[in-house]
Design an enzyme around this catalytic site. Sequence first.
Site, PDB file in Angstrom:
ATOM      1  N   TYR A 141      -9.918  -2.281  -8.578  1.00 19.05           N
ATOM      2  CA  TYR A 141      -8.668  -2.880  -9.075  1.00 19.05           C
ATOM      3  C   TYR A 141      -8.588  -2.855 -10.605  1.00 19.05           C
ATOM      4  O   TYR A 141      -7.525  -3.050 -11.181  1.00 19.05           O
ATOM      5  CB  TYR A 141      -8.508  -4.322  -8.579  1.00 19.05           C
ATOM      6  N   LYS A 191     -20.110   0.296   1.511  1.00 19.10           N
ATOM      7  CA  LYS A 191     -19.852   1.565   2.188  1.00 19.10           C
ATOM      8  C   LYS A 191     -20.845   2.559   1.592  1.00 19.10           C
ATOM      9  O   LYS A 191     -20.483   3.623   1.051  1.00 19.10           O
ATOM     10  CB  LYS A 191     -18.384   1.980   1.964  1.00 19.10           C
ATOM     11  N   ASP A 223     -16.495  -0.918   7.564  1.00 19.85           N
ATOM     12  CA  ASP A 223     -15.751  -0.679   8.815  1.00 19.85           C
ATOM     13  C   ASP A 223     -16.369  -1.469   9.960  1.00 19.85           C
ATOM     14  O   ASP A 223     -15.660  -2.106  10.756  1.00 19.85           O
ATOM     15  CB  ASP A 223     -15.685   0.828   9.132  1.00 19.85           C
ATOM     16  N   ASP A 247     -10.897  -8.507  -0.587  1.00 25.91           N
ATOM     17  CA  ASP A 247      -9.463  -8.789  -0.487  1.00 25.91           C
ATOM     18  C   ASP A 247      -9.020  -8.642   0.968  1.00 25.91           C
ATOM     19  O   ASP A 247      -8.367  -9.520   1.551  1.00 25.91           O
ATOM     20  CB  ASP A 247      -8.726  -7.778  -1.385  1.00 25.91           C
ATOM     21  N   ASP A 251      -8.578 -11.870   4.034  1.00 26.60           N
ATOM     22  CA  ASP A 251      -7.292 -12.122   4.705  1.00 26.60           C
ATOM     23  C   ASP A 251      -7.452 -12.035   6.219  1.00 26.60           C
ATOM     24  O   ASP A 251      -6.870 -12.831   6.968  1.00 26.60           O
ATOM     25  CB  ASP A 251      -6.223 -11.136   4.242  1.00 26.60           C
TER      26      ASP A 251
END
Length: 360
Positions: A141, A191, A223, A247, A251
Amino acid sequence: MTHKVTLLPGDGIGPEVMQEATKVLECLRDEFGCAVEWEDAAVGGGAYDIFDDPLPAATLELAKSSDAVLLGAVGGPDWDDLPRAKRPESGLLRLRSELDLFANLRPAILFPELADASALKSELVAGLDLMIVRELTGGIYFGQPRGVEQRDNERVGFNTLIYRESEIERIGRAAFEVARRRSKRLCSVDKANVLESTQLWRDVMLEVARDYPDVELTHLYVDNAAMQLIREPKQFDVIVTTNMFGDILSDAAAMLTGSIGMLPSASLDANNKGMYEPIHGSAPDIAGRNMANPLAMIQSVAMMLRYSMAQARLSDAVEAAVAKVLQNGLRTADIHTEPHTRVGTAEMGDAVVAALRSAA
Ligand code: NAD
Protein backbone atom coordinates in the site's frame (compact mmCIF):
# COMPACT_ATOMS: atom_id res chain seq x y z
CA MET A 1 0.54 8.06 37.12
CA THR A 2 -2.62 9.45 35.56
CA HIS A 3 -3.33 8.19 32.04
CA LYS A 4 -4.23 10.97 29.60
CA VAL A 5 -6.73 10.03 26.92
CA THR A 6 -7.83 12.11 23.92
CA LEU A 7 -11.46 11.53 22.93
CA LEU A 8 -12.29 12.10 19.26
CA PRO A 9 -16.05 11.52 18.91
CA GLY A 10 -16.13 12.44 15.20
CA ASP A 11 -19.23 12.29 13.00
CA GLY A 12 -22.54 10.43 12.67
CA ILE A 13 -22.98 7.88 15.44
CA GLY A 14 -19.43 8.60 16.69
CA PRO A 15 -20.53 11.09 19.37
CA GLU A 16 -23.41 8.82 20.47
CA VAL A 17 -21.22 5.77 21.06
CA MET A 18 -18.47 7.94 22.60
CA GLN A 19 -21.02 9.22 25.11
CA GLU A 20 -21.48 5.65 26.35
CA ALA A 21 -17.71 5.01 26.43
CA THR A 22 -17.39 8.15 28.57
CA LYS A 23 -19.89 6.70 31.08
CA VAL A 24 -17.67 3.62 31.32
CA LEU A 25 -14.56 5.79 31.87
CA GLU A 26 -16.38 7.72 34.62
CA CYS A 27 -17.32 4.45 36.33
CA LEU A 28 -13.73 3.16 36.09
CA ARG A 29 -12.42 6.39 37.59
CA ASP A 30 -15.06 6.80 40.32
CA GLU A 31 -15.75 3.19 41.36
CA PHE A 32 -12.50 1.39 40.52
CA GLY A 33 -10.01 4.15 41.33
CA CYS A 34 -8.57 4.08 37.81
CA ALA A 35 -6.22 7.05 37.32
CA VAL A 36 -7.51 8.34 34.01
CA GLU A 37 -8.41 11.77 32.64
CA TRP A 38 -9.67 12.75 29.22
CA GLU A 39 -10.22 15.67 26.90
CA ASP A 40 -12.35 15.98 23.76
CA ALA A 41 -11.11 17.28 20.41
CA ALA A 42 -12.52 17.73 16.91
CA VAL A 43 -11.80 15.38 14.01
CA GLY A 44 -13.43 14.46 10.69
CA GLY A 45 -16.26 16.27 8.95
CA GLY A 46 -17.25 18.25 12.04
CA ALA A 47 -13.67 19.52 12.35
CA TYR A 48 -13.60 20.45 8.65
CA ASP A 49 -16.81 22.49 9.08
CA ILE A 50 -15.25 24.59 11.83
CA PHE A 51 -11.52 24.62 11.07
CA ASP A 52 -11.43 23.84 7.32
CA ASP A 53 -9.28 20.82 8.24
CA PRO A 54 -10.38 17.26 9.17
CA LEU A 55 -7.34 17.02 11.49
CA PRO A 56 -6.80 20.45 13.08
CA ALA A 57 -3.31 21.13 14.48
CA ALA A 58 -4.65 21.39 18.04
CA THR A 59 -6.20 17.91 17.77
CA LEU A 60 -2.98 16.39 16.50
CA GLU A 61 -1.01 18.07 19.26
CA LEU A 62 -3.39 16.81 21.95
CA ALA A 63 -3.32 13.27 20.51
CA LYS A 64 0.48 13.29 20.43
CA SER A 65 0.69 14.40 24.06
CA SER A 66 -1.76 11.70 25.27
CA ASP A 67 -1.15 8.11 26.31
CA ALA A 68 -4.02 6.89 24.14
CA VAL A 69 -6.68 8.09 21.73
CA LEU A 70 -10.28 6.90 21.59
CA LEU A 71 -11.98 7.53 18.25
CA GLY A 72 -15.69 7.20 17.42
CA ALA A 73 -16.02 7.33 13.64
CA VAL A 74 -15.68 9.92 10.88
CA GLY A 75 -17.31 10.67 7.55
CA GLY A 76 -20.72 11.07 5.99
CA PRO A 77 -22.51 12.20 2.84
CA ASP A 78 -22.07 15.91 3.68
CA TRP A 79 -18.33 15.62 3.05
CA ASP A 80 -18.16 13.03 0.25
CA ASP A 81 -17.59 15.59 -2.51
CA LEU A 82 -14.69 17.44 -0.89
CA PRO A 83 -11.19 17.25 -2.39
CA ARG A 84 -9.41 14.13 -1.06
CA ALA A 85 -7.12 15.99 1.38
CA LYS A 86 -10.08 17.69 3.05
CA ARG A 87 -12.17 14.56 3.45
CA PRO A 88 -12.78 13.19 6.96
CA GLU A 89 -11.10 9.85 6.14
CA SER A 90 -7.90 11.71 5.12
CA GLY A 91 -7.76 13.27 8.56
CA LEU A 92 -7.90 9.81 10.08
CA LEU A 93 -5.17 8.40 7.82
CA ARG A 94 -2.96 11.38 8.62
CA LEU A 95 -3.53 10.87 12.34
CA ARG A 96 -2.52 7.19 12.11
CA SER A 97 0.63 8.02 10.19
CA GLU A 98 1.58 11.02 12.40
CA LEU A 99 1.32 8.76 15.46
CA ASP A 100 3.31 6.00 13.66
CA LEU A 101 0.68 3.39 14.49
CA PHE A 102 2.17 0.41 12.65
CA ALA A 103 0.45 -2.46 14.49
CA ASN A 104 -3.25 -2.90 13.88
CA LEU A 105 -4.99 -5.31 16.27
CA ARG A 106 -8.36 -6.54 15.09
CA PRO A 107 -10.09 -9.06 17.34
CA ALA A 108 -12.93 -11.16 15.99
CA ILE A 109 -15.01 -12.15 18.98
CA LEU A 110 -18.38 -13.82 18.85
CA PHE A 111 -20.22 -13.97 22.13
CA PRO A 112 -22.02 -17.33 22.38
CA GLU A 113 -25.32 -15.42 22.80
CA LEU A 114 -24.92 -13.90 19.31
CA ALA A 115 -23.86 -17.03 17.41
CA ASP A 116 -27.02 -16.88 15.28
CA ALA A 117 -25.81 -13.58 13.72
CA SER A 118 -23.02 -15.38 11.81
CA ALA A 119 -23.43 -16.69 8.28
CA LEU A 120 -21.58 -19.82 9.44
CA LYS A 121 -23.09 -22.68 11.47
CA SER A 122 -23.24 -21.54 15.07
CA GLU A 123 -21.17 -24.47 16.40
CA LEU A 124 -18.29 -23.36 14.13
CA VAL A 125 -18.23 -19.81 15.49
CA ALA A 126 -19.90 -19.69 18.93
CA GLY A 127 -17.29 -18.44 21.38
CA LEU A 128 -14.87 -17.44 18.61
CA ASP A 129 -12.08 -15.22 19.97
CA LEU A 130 -9.19 -14.59 17.60
CA MET A 131 -6.91 -11.63 17.04
CA ILE A 132 -5.44 -10.48 13.75
CA VAL A 133 -2.31 -8.34 13.99
CA ARG A 134 -1.92 -6.47 10.71
CA GLU A 135 1.13 -4.46 9.65
CA LEU A 136 -0.37 -1.04 8.93
CA THR A 137 2.25 1.38 7.61
CA GLY A 138 4.29 -0.60 5.06
CA GLY A 139 4.02 -3.18 2.31
CA ILE A 140 2.33 -2.84 -1.06
CA TYR A 141 0.00 0.00 0.00
CA PHE A 142 2.99 2.31 0.45
CA GLY A 143 5.77 0.77 -1.67
CA GLN A 144 7.51 2.77 -4.44
CA PRO A 145 7.58 2.77 -7.42
CA ARG A 146 3.88 2.68 -8.12
CA GLY A 147 1.66 3.99 -10.88
CA VAL A 148 0.09 3.47 -14.28
CA GLU A 149 2.16 4.29 -17.36
CA GLN A 150 2.40 3.67 -21.08
CA ARG A 151 4.78 0.88 -22.16
CA ASP A 152 4.93 -0.69 -25.63
CA ASN A 153 1.67 0.93 -26.71
CA GLU A 154 -0.40 -0.20 -23.75
CA ARG A 155 -1.07 0.93 -20.18
CA VAL A 156 0.79 -0.87 -17.40
CA GLY A 157 -0.18 -0.68 -13.73
CA PHE A 158 2.38 -1.52 -11.06
CA ASN A 159 2.89 -1.49 -7.30
CA THR A 160 5.78 -2.57 -5.13
CA LEU A 161 5.57 -5.06 -2.28
CA ILE A 162 8.53 -4.09 -0.11
CA TYR A 163 9.34 -4.80 3.53
CA ARG A 164 12.43 -3.84 5.44
CA GLU A 165 13.68 -6.35 7.95
CA SER A 166 13.22 -3.74 10.73
CA GLU A 167 9.55 -3.29 9.76
CA ILE A 168 8.94 -7.04 9.91
CA GLU A 169 10.78 -7.36 13.18
CA ARG A 170 8.75 -4.67 14.96
CA ILE A 171 5.36 -6.06 13.86
CA GLY A 172 6.64 -9.53 14.76
CA ARG A 173 7.57 -8.42 18.26
CA ALA A 174 4.20 -6.68 18.70
CA ALA A 175 2.40 -9.88 17.67
CA PHE A 176 4.49 -12.12 19.95
CA GLU A 177 3.71 -9.77 22.84
CA VAL A 178 -0.01 -10.02 22.07
CA ALA A 179 0.24 -13.83 21.85
CA ARG A 180 2.02 -13.89 25.20
CA ARG A 181 -0.94 -12.14 26.80
CA ARG A 182 -3.34 -14.68 25.29
CA SER A 183 -2.91 -18.42 24.69
CA LYS A 184 0.70 -18.20 23.43
CA ARG A 185 -0.03 -19.40 19.91
CA LEU A 186 0.91 -17.25 16.91
CA CYS A 187 0.28 -18.04 13.24
CA SER A 188 2.24 -15.96 10.70
CA VAL A 189 0.56 -15.66 7.31
CA ASP A 190 2.62 -15.07 4.15
CA LYS A 191 2.99 -16.20 0.56
CA ALA A 192 6.60 -17.32 0.91
CA ASN A 193 6.25 -19.93 -1.85
CA VAL A 194 5.79 -17.17 -4.48
CA LEU A 195 6.87 -13.78 -3.07
CA GLU A 196 10.48 -13.14 -2.00
CA SER A 197 9.46 -10.25 0.25
CA THR A 198 7.27 -12.60 2.27
CA GLN A 199 10.02 -15.25 2.36
CA LEU A 200 11.97 -12.55 4.19
CA TRP A 201 8.85 -12.03 6.34
CA ARG A 202 8.92 -15.72 7.31
CA ASP A 203 12.69 -15.72 7.94
CA VAL A 204 12.49 -12.67 10.23
CA MET A 205 9.49 -14.13 12.12
CA LEU A 206 11.57 -17.25 12.80
CA GLU A 207 14.43 -15.07 14.07
CA VAL A 208 12.15 -13.04 16.36
CA ALA A 209 10.65 -16.31 17.67
CA ARG A 210 13.98 -17.14 19.34
CA ASP A 211 13.23 -14.38 21.87
CA TYR A 212 9.80 -15.87 22.63
CA PRO A 213 10.41 -19.55 23.40
CA ASP A 214 7.13 -19.64 25.37
CA VAL A 215 5.08 -18.80 22.23
CA GLU A 216 4.36 -21.48 19.60
CA LEU A 217 4.90 -20.06 16.09
CA THR A 218 3.29 -21.63 13.01
CA HIS A 219 3.10 -20.46 9.37
CA LEU A 220 0.37 -20.57 6.73
CA TYR A 221 0.22 -19.38 3.14
CA VAL A 222 -2.45 -16.72 2.78
CA ASP A 223 -4.69 -18.78 0.50
CA ASN A 224 -4.75 -21.63 3.00
CA ALA A 225 -5.27 -19.15 5.87
CA ALA A 226 -8.37 -17.75 4.13
CA MET A 227 -9.72 -21.27 3.69
CA GLN A 228 -8.99 -22.26 7.29
CA LEU A 229 -10.66 -19.09 8.61
CA ILE A 230 -13.92 -20.17 7.03
CA ARG A 231 -13.48 -23.92 7.61
CA GLU A 232 -12.48 -23.94 11.28
CA PRO A 233 -11.94 -20.39 12.64
CA LYS A 234 -11.61 -21.48 16.25
CA GLN A 235 -8.25 -23.18 15.49
CA PHE A 236 -6.63 -19.70 15.53
CA ASP A 237 -5.64 -17.53 18.44
CA VAL A 238 -3.33 -14.76 17.12
CA ILE A 239 -2.55 -14.23 13.42
CA VAL A 240 0.17 -11.83 12.23
CA THR A 241 0.38 -10.75 8.61
CA THR A 242 1.25 -8.06 6.08
CA ASN A 243 -0.74 -4.92 5.39
CA MET A 244 -2.69 -6.19 2.38
CA PHE A 245 -3.23 -9.78 3.57
CA GLY A 246 -4.33 -8.38 6.95
CA ASP A 247 -6.75 -5.96 5.31
CA ILE A 248 -8.52 -8.82 3.57
CA LEU A 249 -8.34 -11.49 6.29
CA SER A 250 -9.48 -9.14 9.06
CA ASP A 251 -12.62 -8.18 7.14
CA ALA A 252 -13.35 -11.85 6.48
CA ALA A 253 -12.82 -12.63 10.18
CA ALA A 254 -15.06 -9.72 11.20
CA MET A 255 -17.85 -11.04 9.03
CA LEU A 256 -17.58 -14.45 10.68
CA THR A 257 -19.08 -12.73 13.69
CA GLY A 258 -21.85 -11.08 11.65
CA SER A 259 -22.12 -8.03 13.88
CA ILE A 260 -20.26 -4.89 12.85
CA GLY A 261 -21.51 -3.00 15.92
CA MET A 262 -19.66 -5.38 18.24
CA LEU A 263 -16.02 -5.24 17.09
CA PRO A 264 -13.29 -2.97 18.48
CA SER A 265 -9.77 -2.39 17.15
CA ALA A 266 -6.45 -0.97 18.27
CA SER A 267 -3.55 0.59 16.37
CA LEU A 268 -0.30 0.74 18.34
CA ASP A 269 3.09 2.40 18.04
CA ALA A 270 6.40 1.01 19.29
CA ASN A 271 5.71 2.19 22.86
CA ASN A 272 2.18 0.78 23.12
CA LYS A 273 0.65 4.19 22.71
CA GLY A 274 -2.45 3.51 20.73
CA MET A 275 -5.58 4.66 19.00
CA TYR A 276 -8.67 2.60 19.80
CA GLU A 277 -11.79 2.61 17.67
CA PRO A 278 -14.75 0.50 16.63
CA ILE A 279 -14.32 -1.09 13.19
CA HIS A 280 -17.64 0.37 12.02
CA GLY A 281 -18.05 3.75 10.35
CA SER A 282 -20.26 6.72 11.17
CA ALA A 283 -23.49 4.96 10.10
CA PRO A 284 -25.27 8.10 8.83
CA ASP A 285 -28.42 6.02 8.21
CA ILE A 286 -29.04 5.62 11.96
CA ALA A 287 -27.22 8.67 13.39
CA GLY A 288 -29.06 10.72 16.00
CA ARG A 289 -31.73 8.07 16.60
CA ASN A 290 -30.43 6.32 19.73
CA MET A 291 -30.10 3.14 17.65
CA ALA A 292 -26.34 2.63 17.40
CA ASN A 293 -24.76 -0.31 19.21
CA PRO A 294 -22.18 1.17 21.63
CA LEU A 295 -20.54 -2.18 22.46
CA ALA A 296 -17.76 -1.95 19.85
CA MET A 297 -16.82 1.45 21.30
CA ILE A 298 -17.00 0.17 24.88
CA GLN A 299 -14.85 -2.82 24.00
CA SER A 300 -12.37 -0.38 22.45
CA VAL A 301 -12.08 1.08 25.97
CA ALA A 302 -11.34 -2.45 27.22
CA MET A 303 -8.57 -2.81 24.63
CA MET A 304 -7.13 0.56 25.65
CA LEU A 305 -7.02 -0.57 29.29
CA ARG A 306 -5.19 -3.75 28.28
CA TYR A 307 -2.69 -2.48 25.73
CA SER A 308 -1.93 1.17 26.58
CA MET A 309 -2.70 1.33 30.30
CA ALA A 310 -1.52 -2.13 31.48
CA GLN A 311 -4.80 -2.57 33.37
CA ALA A 312 -5.67 -6.15 32.41
CA ARG A 313 -7.95 -6.61 35.42
CA LEU A 314 -10.08 -3.57 34.51
CA SER A 315 -10.10 -4.65 30.87
CA ASP A 316 -11.44 -8.06 31.94
CA ALA A 317 -14.07 -6.31 34.08
CA VAL A 318 -15.34 -4.22 31.15
CA GLU A 319 -15.45 -7.27 28.86
CA ALA A 320 -17.29 -9.25 31.54
CA ALA A 321 -19.83 -6.43 31.91
CA VAL A 322 -20.50 -6.52 28.16
CA ALA A 323 -20.95 -10.32 28.30
CA LYS A 324 -23.30 -9.88 31.27
CA VAL A 325 -25.71 -7.50 29.50
CA LEU A 326 -25.86 -9.90 26.55
CA GLN A 327 -26.56 -12.81 28.91
CA ASN A 328 -29.31 -10.67 30.44
CA GLY A 329 -30.93 -10.51 27.01
CA LEU A 330 -30.37 -6.84 26.11
CA ARG A 331 -29.89 -6.17 22.38
CA THR A 332 -29.58 -3.06 20.22
CA ALA A 333 -31.47 -3.18 16.91
CA ASP A 334 -28.51 -4.49 14.86
CA ILE A 335 -28.16 -7.66 16.96
CA HIS A 336 -31.77 -8.02 18.05
CA THR A 337 -33.64 -11.32 17.70
CA GLU A 338 -36.78 -12.46 19.53
CA PRO A 339 -37.38 -13.05 22.42
CA HIS A 340 -34.66 -10.62 23.57
CA THR A 341 -35.19 -7.09 24.89
CA ARG A 342 -34.54 -4.35 22.34
CA VAL A 343 -32.82 -1.28 23.79
CA GLY A 344 -31.32 1.98 22.52
CA THR A 345 -27.73 3.23 22.60
CA ALA A 346 -28.02 4.99 25.96
CA GLU A 347 -29.87 2.13 27.68
CA MET A 348 -27.20 -0.33 26.49
CA GLY A 349 -24.43 1.92 27.84
CA ASP A 350 -26.26 2.32 31.16
CA ALA A 351 -26.69 -1.46 31.46
CA VAL A 352 -22.95 -2.04 30.90
CA VAL A 353 -22.13 0.57 33.55
CA ALA A 354 -24.60 -1.05 35.99
CA ALA A 355 -23.00 -4.47 35.40
CA LEU A 356 -19.52 -2.97 35.84
CA ARG A 357 -20.53 -1.15 39.01
CA SER A 358 -21.95 -4.32 40.55
CA ALA A 359 -18.54 -5.97 39.99
CA ALA A 360 -16.64 -3.05 41.65
P1 NAD B 1 -20.78 1.95 8.41
O1 NAD B 1 -19.96 1.01 9.22
O2 NAD B 1 -20.88 3.33 8.92
O3 NAD B 1 -22.26 1.35 8.26
C1 NAD B 1 -22.54 0.10 7.60
C2 NAD B 1 -23.89 -0.45 8.12
O4 NAD B 1 -23.70 -0.93 9.46
C3 NAD B 1 -24.98 0.60 8.20
O5 NAD B 1 -26.21 0.00 7.89
C4 NAD B 1 -24.99 1.03 9.65
O6 NAD B 1 -26.23 1.47 10.13
C5 NAD B 1 -24.55 -0.25 10.36
N1 NAD B 1 -23.79 0.04 11.59
C6 NAD B 1 -22.52 0.49 11.65
N2 NAD B 1 -22.17 0.68 12.92
C7 NAD B 1 -23.22 0.34 13.68
C8 NAD B 1 -23.46 0.32 15.08
N3 NAD B 1 -22.52 0.70 15.98
N4 NAD B 1 -24.67 -0.06 15.51
C9 NAD B 1 -25.61 -0.45 14.64
N5 NAD B 1 -25.45 -0.46 13.32
C10 NAD B 1 -24.25 -0.07 12.84
O7 NAD B 1 -20.16 1.91 6.93
P2 NAD B 1 -20.55 2.80 5.65
O8 NAD B 1 -22.01 2.99 5.59
O9 NAD B 1 -19.83 2.16 4.54
O10 NAD B 1 -19.85 4.21 5.90
C11 NAD B 1 -20.50 5.35 6.43
C12 NAD B 1 -19.48 6.45 6.61
O11 NAD B 1 -18.51 6.03 7.58
C13 NAD B 1 -18.68 6.77 5.35
O12 NAD B 1 -18.51 8.16 5.29
C14 NAD B 1 -17.36 6.06 5.54
O13 NAD B 1 -16.32 6.67 4.85
C15 NAD B 1 -17.20 6.20 7.03
N6 NAD B 1 -16.32 5.19 7.64
C16 NAD B 1 -15.54 5.61 8.67
C17 NAD B 1 -14.75 4.70 9.33
C18 NAD B 1 -13.94 5.19 10.49
O14 NAD B 1 -14.19 6.28 10.99
N7 NAD B 1 -12.97 4.44 10.99
C19 NAD B 1 -14.76 3.35 8.99
C20 NAD B 1 -15.60 2.93 7.96
C21 NAD B 1 -16.39 3.86 7.28
